[in-house]
Enzyme design. Structure first.
Site, PDB file in Angstrom:
ATOM      1  N   ALA A 128      23.938  -8.644  58.141  1.00 26.23           N
ATOM      2  CA  ALA A 128      23.275  -7.386  58.478  1.00 26.23           C
ATOM      3  C   ALA A 128      21.777  -7.597  58.655  1.00 26.23           C
ATOM      4  O   ALA A 128      21.173  -7.106  59.614  1.00 26.23           O
ATOM      5  CB  ALA A 128      23.535  -6.333  57.397  1.00 26.23           C
ATOM      6  N   TYR A 129      21.182  -8.318  57.729  1.00 22.76           N
ATOM      7  CA  TYR A 129      19.751  -8.597  57.815  1.00 22.76           C
ATOM      8  C   TYR A 129      19.433  -9.391  59.082  1.00 22.76           C
ATOM      9  O   TYR A 129      18.514  -9.049  59.840  1.00 22.76           O
ATOM     10  CB  TYR A 129      19.300  -9.364  56.575  1.00 22.76           C
ATOM     11  CG  TYR A 129      17.815  -9.597  56.500  1.00 22.76           C
ATOM     12  CD1 TYR A 129      16.962  -8.588  56.055  1.00 22.76           C
ATOM     13  CD2 TYR A 129      17.258 -10.811  56.863  1.00 22.76           C
ATOM     14  CE1 TYR A 129      15.591  -8.785  55.986  1.00 22.76           C
ATOM     15  CE2 TYR A 129      15.896 -11.025  56.789  1.00 22.76           C
ATOM     16  CZ  TYR A 129      15.064 -10.011  56.346  1.00 22.76           C
ATOM     17  OH  TYR A 129      13.705 -10.230  56.285  1.00 22.76           O
ATOM     18  N   SER A 130      20.194 -10.438  59.343  1.00 21.00           N
ATOM     19  CA  SER A 130      19.954 -11.274  60.516  1.00 21.00           C
ATOM     20  C   SER A 130      20.117 -10.467  61.800  1.00 21.00           C
ATOM     21  O   SER A 130      19.287 -10.563  62.721  1.00 21.00           O
ATOM     22  CB  SER A 130      20.921 -12.467  60.516  1.00 21.00           C
ATOM     23  OG  SER A 130      20.743 -13.273  59.373  1.00 21.00           O
TER      24      SER A 130
END
Length: 248
Positions: A154-156
């Protein structure tokens, strides 16, 4: 090192201003003559930081709330008389697990804050910049948005979205006096690391050729260049502070 008067007469909104890169960048802008409004979800820390660095105003808000962002931007424009600079630094890491185990609520929350929040902030602030014919937008992405980190999908993905969004925005605004760029730091010492298991921090450190995490002041120095008048011919682009990690 600071540059006396670099931001004299300039005004800025800094999201994620209660800690980390947002706080450090805002402090430098104030120290170099600018006026700053801080936005952050952490109301208690925000008030303390605003007093510490001498910010003109602060607003406790969630950048994933488009209406709250629009209202706060209008308030900042009224209070400061204009908005010259937007530094969109607010972000969260989300869960640290494989994709097949990734909680849906964590995925949605990360995208809401890290990507939708950046969009909402620019959408609210760009009209004021266009009205004045001047603006600098700095959207904080991450090396994870270029290369991806395992167990941080999700962060990436959200940070890759920030890079793509900023490239589009910069091209839209080119020639109108408003410049938009993104920053892709490798991992640096910051309170956001408290959201991660030590194993993930160790993995990210191992990927940095310099063999260490960055310091927040190193990325703040780049942010402040990007937010200054000196950054006048680079837009829709990405600046790295990665210790050699990034390959493009």
């Amino acid at each position: 090192m600071s540059y006396a008067g670099r931001f004299a007469g300039r005004t800025a909104i800094v999201t994620g201003g209660a800690s980390g890169l947002g706080k450090s960048s805002a402090a430098r802008i104030v120290a170099e003559g600018g006026k700053v409004v801080l936005w952050d979800l952490n109301a208690e820390a925000l008030a303390a930081v605003a007093a510490e660095i001498g910010a003109q105003h602060f607003v406790a808000l969630d950048v994933s709330d488009a209406d709250a962002v629009a209202a706060a931007a209008a308030e900042a424009n009224r209070m400061l008389g204009k908005v010259d600079i937007l530094i969109a630094s607010a972000g969260i890491t989300g869960a640290t697990v494989p994709v097949q185990e990734f909680p849906l609520d964590s995925w949605k929350r990360v995208v809401d804050i890290n990507l939708n929040g950046v969009f909402y902030c620019s959408r609210a602030v760009v009209p004021y910049m266009l009205e004045n014919g001047y603006g600098r937008i700095v959207n904080v992405a991450s090396v994870a948005g270029k290369e991806g980190n395992p167990n941080a999908s999700a962060y990436s993905a959200s940070k890759a979205g920030v890079i793509g969004f900023t490239k589009s925005l910069g091209k839209e605004l080119a020639g109108k006096g408003v410049i938009a760029n993104s920053l892709t730091p490798a991992t640096f010492e910051s309170p956001i690391l408290e959201q991660l298991p030590q194993s993930q921090v160790d993995y990210m450190r191992s990927k940095i050729p310099m063999g260490r995490l960055g310091e927040v002041e190193e990325s703040a120095a780049m942010v402040c260049f990007m937010a200054s008048e000196e950054c006048s011919f680079t837009t829709a682009s990405t600046f790295d502070t990665s210790g050699g990690r990034t390959t493009y």
